[in-house]
Write an enzyme that holds these catalytic residues in place. Structure first.
Site, PDB file in Angstrom:
ATOM      1  N   LYS A   1       0.926  -1.321   0.105  1.00  0.00           N
ATOM      2  CA  LYS A   1      -0.031  -0.057  -0.080  1.00  0.00           C
ATOM      3  C   LYS A   1       0.945   1.287   0.070  1.00  0.00           C
ATOM      4  O   LYS A   1       1.753   1.444   0.930  1.00  0.00           O
ATOM      5  CB  LYS A   1      -0.741   0.131   1.269  1.00  0.00           C
ATOM      6  CG  LYS A   1      -1.544   1.364   1.503  1.00  0.00           C
ATOM      7  CD  LYS A   1      -2.393   1.261   2.669  1.00  0.00           C
ATOM      8  CE  LYS A   1      -3.214   2.829   3.056  1.00  0.00           C
ATOM      9  NZ  LYS A   1      -3.803   2.665   4.386  1.00  0.00           N
TER      10      LYS A   1
ATOM     11  N   LYS B   1     -10.775  12.902   7.023  1.00  0.00           N
ATOM     12  CA  LYS B   1      -9.938  12.888   8.464  1.00  0.00           C
ATOM     13  C   LYS B   1     -10.178  14.307   9.113  1.00  0.00           C
ATOM     14  O   LYS B   1      -9.275  15.193   8.957  1.00  0.00           O
ATOM     15  CB  LYS B   1      -8.792  12.399   8.434  1.00  0.00           C
ATOM     16  CG  LYS B   1      -8.439  10.884   7.951  1.00  0.00           C
ATOM     17  CD  LYS B   1      -6.911  10.639   7.849  1.00  0.00           C
ATOM     18  CE  LYS B   1      -6.760   9.250   7.246  1.00  0.00           C
ATOM     19  NZ  LYS B   1      -7.477   8.250   8.080  1.00  0.00           N
TER      20      LYS B   1
ATOM     21  N   ASP C   1     -12.246   6.399   3.341  1.00  0.00           N
ATOM     22  CA  ASP C   1     -11.098   6.287   4.068  1.00  0.00           C
ATOM     23  C   ASP C   1     -10.421   4.976   4.122  1.00  0.00           C
ATOM     24  O   ASP C   1      -9.501   4.507   5.049  1.00  0.00           O
ATOM     25  CB  ASP C   1     -11.299   7.140   5.608  1.00  0.00           C
ATOM     26  CG  ASP C   1      -9.872   7.219   6.314  1.00  0.00           C
ATOM     27  OD1 ASP C   1      -9.003   7.467   5.567  1.00  0.00           O
ATOM     28  OD2 ASP C   1     -10.021   7.744   7.495  1.00  0.00           O
TER      29      ASP C   1
ATOM     30  N   GLU D   1      -9.481   3.441   1.760  1.00  0.00           N
ATOM     31  CA  GLU D   1      -8.877   3.207   0.524  1.00  0.00           C
ATOM     32  C   GLU D   1      -7.715   2.279   0.223  1.00  0.00           C
ATOM     33  O   GLU D   1      -7.421   2.010  -0.903  1.00  0.00           O
ATOM     34  CB  GLU D   1      -8.406   4.977  -0.067  1.00  0.00           C
ATOM     35  CG  GLU D   1      -6.876   5.123   0.702  1.00  0.00           C
ATOM     36  CD  GLU D   1      -6.716   5.241   2.092  1.00  0.00           C
ATOM     37  OE1 GLU D   1      -5.641   4.844   2.355  1.00  0.00           O
ATOM     38  OE2 GLU D   1      -7.647   5.589   2.910  1.00  0.00           O
TER      39      GLU D   1
ATOM     40  N   ARG E   1      -7.271  -0.979   1.217  1.00  0.00           N
ATOM     41  CA  ARG E   1      -7.568  -2.143   0.424  1.00  0.00           C
ATOM     42  C   ARG E   1      -8.044  -2.096  -0.999  1.00  0.00           C
ATOM     43  O   ARG E   1      -8.013  -2.844  -1.550  1.00  0.00           O
ATOM     44  CB  ARG E   1      -8.529  -2.837   1.519  1.00  0.00           C
ATOM     45  CG  ARG E   1      -9.937  -1.902   1.453  1.00  0.00           C
ATOM     46  CD  ARG E   1     -10.841  -2.359   2.662  1.00  0.00           C
ATOM     47  NE  ARG E   1     -10.531  -1.658   3.746  1.00  0.00           N
ATOM     48  CZ  ARG E   1     -11.171  -1.862   5.065  1.00  0.00           C
ATOM     49  NH1 ARG E   1     -12.292  -2.422   4.983  1.00  0.00           N
ATOM     50  NH2 ARG E   1     -10.673  -1.535   6.110  1.00  0.00           N
TER      51      ARG E   1
END
Length: 517
Positions: free
Chosen positions: A264, A276, A347, A349, A351
């Protein structure tokens, strides 16, 4: 760009005047071997007036030693139920920091052998190198200054072969961690996706590692639709546009094992439309440490050149931006594996950017020799809540569990102090991600933070398995594929602070140095 490791050399001569101070890392002056006898008397004299010798780092004037200076950094007890080899690394970090404060520019690190920790000298060396790391922006910012905090780091060893191998291993392992820190720790503009691609291409130029960079938006949309969805907002800003960086290494001789790694690489995570808020966005440039670890491991491969090992890597470098074109909760996207996914939280993102690359690895794996698949990510706050900081978490699917993969990683992590906790993917995690209506096959996430979600670090592993089609390669399959998900949210390092480089030491120990360390 400078990616070279701190200059390091070895010596067996404690009075070698190439150095200007000794940093001694050990449990107690009473445990010093005979070849270090000259260090015992000054420490005994000091302890006669200060009983706190083993509790704080101290510096002594000792005529005859390099620079007439001896820095003593005690490990403290190392024989209790909860002690491990990290005591040596921690002591080395403190000792080197004290040496720097004293103005020592050519420290000689001395870590005598310990009967219960045969790799203590290497771990101490790695701790010293961690504390000597200078951030990439600092190295590039003032060309008149040295790229190093000290002129040279000396490593003491009794025998020549031992000393040379100690330097070789420290250099190779630190070079991987340095690349990992450069990518993972640098700010969201210096290491925006195109900049990461440039860095990686320069890093592996002329090495055994092959590099391919994908940037064409049409290709990304076709091949990796979930990644492209996250990239949609950032793609309108050229310097923020996504890159998929593919790496490959193939050692000499017949391939006996194939590792397939997906990292990632969120260059900055605003949270997207599920932004956030409340001051928790700061530090989100570090959300690329999973991809950084993939690059770091390949750098170690390039240095040590293990035989019979093939490694395929993918770095998903994407910015999760917020704006008029950002993806939103409730959107439907069809993954590469033809699974219809409903977005539950933008949020989540990480995965999304990994799942189609994992699917691609799955497609290739059926034709590889002894494949093992991995995703590596700073994925969830729940990982920190569940296990605390400093610990990576590893979770196996059925075939990987049958091979004791997580247990082997945990054992390898103990060797050099790159420690792991083992978690388990359960049936509830799969149920959590099943589609809630006829519209979707899979729900990407709920609308709560992972830290507020029961089993918040385990469920993403189930999502990755389901949305990539790996659920068709479980223990009940004719072609089972071992897969493990690694969450390094806790172990990647503090912010503010320097990334640790986790889990590259455990990876190198497990797959390159298992017969040596």
């Amino acid at each position: 760009m400078c990616t070279s490791v701190q200059p390091t050399e070895w010596t067996s001569d404690l009075k070698n005047q190439n150095f200007d101070g000794i940093v001694l890392v050990t449990q107690s002056h009473d445990t010093l071997p005979s070849e270090l006898e000259c260090l015992k008397a000054p420490l005994q004299d000091y302890s006669s007036v200060d009983s706190g010798l083993g509790e704080e780092v101290v510096i002594l004037k000792v005529p005859g030693l390099p620079g007439n200076r001896l820095v003593f950094a005690s490990t403290g007890p190392v024989n209790r139920d909860y002690d491990d080899i990290r005591r040596f690394s921690d002591a080395a970090v403190k000792g080197i920091k004290r040496a720097l404060k004293a103005g020592i520019k050519r420290p000689l690190l001395v870590c005598p052998p310990h009967k219960d920790y045969k790799n203590s000298a290497l771990v101490a060396a790695l701790g010293a190198l961690q504390s000597l790391y200078k951030p990439l922006e600092v190295r590039e910012g003032n060309k008149k200054l040295s790229n190093y905090k000290v002129c040279v780091l000396g490593l003491w060893a009794k025998e020549e072969a031992e000393g040379q191998r100690l330097v070789e291993l420290a250099d190779a392992l630190e070079s991987g961690r340095l690349a990992c820190r450069d990518i993972g720790g640098s700010d969201p503009e210096r290491m925006a996706a195109p900049q990461v691609a440039d860095y990686v291409q320069q890093l592996f130029e002329g090495s055994p590692v092959q590099v391919q960079v994908l940037s064409d938006l049409a290709v990304l949309e076709q091949e990796y639709p979930c990644l492209a969805l996250v990239n949609r907002c950032a793609s309108s800003v050229p310097r923020h546009q996504a890159r998929v960086i593919k790496l490959q290494y193939c050692g000499e001789g017949p391939v006996q094992k194939t590792l397939m790694l997906v990292g990632k690489g969120i260059t900055y995570d605003t949270g997207g439309a599920d932004i956030k808020a409340g001051g928790v966005m700061a530090g989100m440039h570090r959300d690329k440490c999973g991809a950084a670890a993939v690059a770091g491991f390949f750098q170690i491969l390039a240095k040590l050149k293990p035989k019979h090992l093939k490694v395929i890597g993918a770095m998903a470098m994407v910015r999760n931006s917020v704006g008029a074109d950002c993806y939103v909760a409730d959107e439907l996207v069809v993954s590469r594996a033809r699974r219809r996914v409903r977005v539950g939280n933008t949020d989540a993102e990480g995965r999304m950017v990994m799942v189609d690359l994992l699917c691609e690895m799955k497609e290739k794996a059926v034709n590889e020799v002894s494949p093992e698949l991995f995703t590596i990510a700073t994925l969830t706050g729940h990982a920190i809540r569940a296990m605390g900081p400093h610990y990576s978490i590893i979770m196996d699917n059925g075939p990987a569990h049958g091979n004791n993969n997580a247990a082997q990683w945990q054992k390898a992590g103990e060797v050099l102090g790159d420690v792991f906790e083992v978690s388990t993917i359960r049936r509830e995690d799969y149920e959590f991600h099943k589609g809630k209506s006829e519209y979707e096959d899979i729900l990407q996430c709920n609308n709560l933070p992972s830290s507020a979600t029961p089993r918040g670090h385990q469920t993403p592993a189930a999502f990755l398995i389901m949305a990539s089609g790996l659920d068709e390669h479980g223990v009940d399959s004719n072609k089972p594929l071992p897969y493990s998900h690694i969450d390094i949210a806790g172990s990647s390092g503090p912010f503010p602070g320097v990334p640790t480089g986790a889990p590259v030491l455990a990876m190198a120990t497990n797959y390159i140095l298992s017969n040596e360390l």
